[in-house]
Design an enzyme around this catalytic site. Structure first.
Site, PDB file in Angstrom:
ATOM      1  N   HIS A  10       1.058  -1.471   0.334  1.00  0.00           N
ATOM      2  CA  HIS A  10       0.018  -0.182   0.109  1.00  0.00           C
ATOM      3  C   HIS A  10       1.047   1.260   0.024  1.00  0.00           C
ATOM      4  O   HIS A  10       2.216   1.484  -0.027  1.00  0.00           O
ATOM      5  CB  HIS A  10      -0.757  -0.320   1.275  1.00  0.00           C
ATOM      6  CG  HIS A  10      -1.874  -0.600   1.388  1.00  0.00           C
ATOM      7  ND1 HIS A  10      -2.791  -0.919   1.052  1.00  0.00           N
ATOM      8  CD2 HIS A  10      -2.170  -2.259   1.956  1.00  0.00           C
ATOM      9  CE1 HIS A  10      -4.029  -1.911   1.400  1.00  0.00           C
ATOM     10  NE2 HIS A  10      -2.908  -2.803   1.927  1.00  0.00           N
ATOM     11  N   TYR A  39      -2.392  -1.208   8.911  1.00  0.00           N
ATOM     12  CA  TYR A  39      -0.983  -2.263   8.862  1.00  0.00           C
ATOM     13  C   TYR A  39      -0.048  -2.481   9.312  1.00  0.00           C
ATOM     14  O   TYR A  39       0.354  -2.141  10.871  1.00  0.00           O
ATOM     15  CB  TYR A  39      -0.426  -1.105   7.826  1.00  0.00           C
ATOM     16  CG  TYR A  39      -0.691  -0.111   6.355  1.00  0.00           C
ATOM     17  CD1 TYR A  39      -1.835  -0.735   5.750  1.00  0.00           C
ATOM     18  CD2 TYR A  39      -1.108   1.491   6.749  1.00  0.00           C
ATOM     19  CE1 TYR A  39      -2.311   0.124   4.445  1.00  0.00           C
ATOM     20  CE2 TYR A  39      -1.770   1.952   5.626  1.00  0.00           C
ATOM     21  CZ  TYR A  39      -2.487   1.343   4.975  1.00  0.00           C
ATOM     22  OH  TYR A  39      -3.004   2.493   4.087  1.00  0.00           O
ATOM     23  N   HIS A 115      -1.835  -3.039  -3.381  1.00  0.00           N
ATOM     24  CA  HIS A 115      -4.136  -3.058  -2.720  1.00  0.00           C
ATOM     25  C   HIS A 115      -4.701  -3.371  -4.488  1.00  0.00           C
ATOM     26  O   HIS A 115      -5.496  -3.542  -4.452  1.00  0.00           O
ATOM     27  CB  HIS A 115      -4.244  -1.781  -2.130  1.00  0.00           C
ATOM     28  CG  HIS A 115      -5.423  -1.797  -1.508  1.00  0.00           C
ATOM     29  ND1 HIS A 115      -5.178  -0.310  -0.974  1.00  0.00           N
ATOM     30  CD2 HIS A 115      -6.014  -2.555  -1.570  1.00  0.00           C
ATOM     31  CE1 HIS A 115      -7.021  -0.485  -0.638  1.00  0.00           C
ATOM     32  NE2 HIS A 115      -7.618  -1.807  -1.247  1.00  0.00           N
ATOM     33  N   LYS A 135      -8.442   1.795  -6.144  1.00  0.00           N
ATOM     34  CA  LYS A 135      -8.162   1.872  -7.261  1.00  0.00           C
ATOM     35  C   LYS A 135      -6.198   1.942  -8.417  1.00  0.00           C
ATOM     36  O   LYS A 135      -6.573   1.526  -8.821  1.00  0.00           O
ATOM     37  CB  LYS A 135      -8.964   3.160  -7.922  1.00  0.00           C
ATOM     38  CG  LYS A 135      -9.949   2.355  -9.716  1.00  0.00           C
ATOM     39  CD  LYS A 135     -10.864   2.954  -9.805  1.00  0.00           C
ATOM     40  CE  LYS A 135     -10.899   4.434 -10.039  1.00  0.00           C
ATOM     41  NZ  LYS A 135     -11.869   4.974 -10.859  1.00  0.00           N
ATOM     42  N   CYS A 137      -3.772   2.547  -5.576  1.00  0.00           N
ATOM     43  CA  CYS A 137      -3.093   1.923  -3.958  1.00  0.00           C
ATOM     44  C   CYS A 137      -1.824   0.987  -4.905  1.00  0.00           C
ATOM     45  O   CYS A 137      -2.347   0.012  -5.103  1.00  0.00           O
ATOM     46  CB  CYS A 137      -3.342   1.826  -3.144  1.00  0.00           C
ATOM     47  SG  CYS A 137      -2.584   1.362  -1.551  1.00  0.00           S
TER      48      CYS A 137
HETATM   49 ZN   LIG Z   1      -4.358   0.488  -0.277  1.00  0.00          ZN
END
Ligand SMILES: [Zn+2]
Length: 151
Positions: A10, A39, A115, A135, A137
């Site tokens: 990400h 995360y 992602h 969309k 990332c």
């Molecule tokens: Zn992400």
């Protein structure tokens, strides 16, 4: 131990060159009503790797796949006018790759994805992740870049 099928990359969706840390993300995610940072690892501009949520705990970073994945996030991902951009510093690139290599050692069957490689609405509940530019990332093609690490 959890079964880990995916290592998901990400970005923090913050503007290039701006310094933020895992503590900032922890605060942002708490403001959204979560238990804390979603995360497992955060890579700072200078390449420092910070721990977020413990690996043993299920993260909150990729809808439909949190149970069987680990989320790593580099700080950046947006240009100065807030468009998706690969803003990784050389130190971040190196640290991210080393972190993924280490995680692959630990979870040899895990595949590396960005992602954006995950469908936004896989479970069909109509909910799109609210907290970032899913969309785009992580603003680069992580699947392509780390393909060789997975072979
Ligand atoms: Zn992400």
């Amino acid at each position: 131990m959890r079964k880990i099928d995916y290592l998901v990359v990400h970005c923090s969706a913050t503007v290039e060159g701006k310094h933020f840390t895992a503590e900032d993300i922890d605060r942002w995610h708490k403001q959204r009503g979560w238990s804390g940072i979603g995360y497992h690892y955060v890579i700072l501009l200078d390449g420092t790797v910070q721990e977020g949520r413990p690996e043993a705990k299920i993260g909150a970073h990729v809808k439909g796949y949190n149970k069987n994945s680990i989320g790593v996030c580099y700080i950046g991902g947006l240009s100065k006018d807030k468009a998706p951009k690969d803003t990784r510093t050389p130190a971040q690139k190196a640290a991210l790759e080393q972190l993924l290599i280490d995680l692959k050692d630990k979870y040899p069957n895990a595949e590396i994805r960005g992602h954006r490689d995950f469908s936004k609405d896989l479970n069909g509940n109509g909910v799109i992740e609210p907290f970032e530019f899913s969309k785009a990332c992580p603003s680069y093609n992580a699947y392509q870049e780390y393909k060789d690490l997975c072979s």
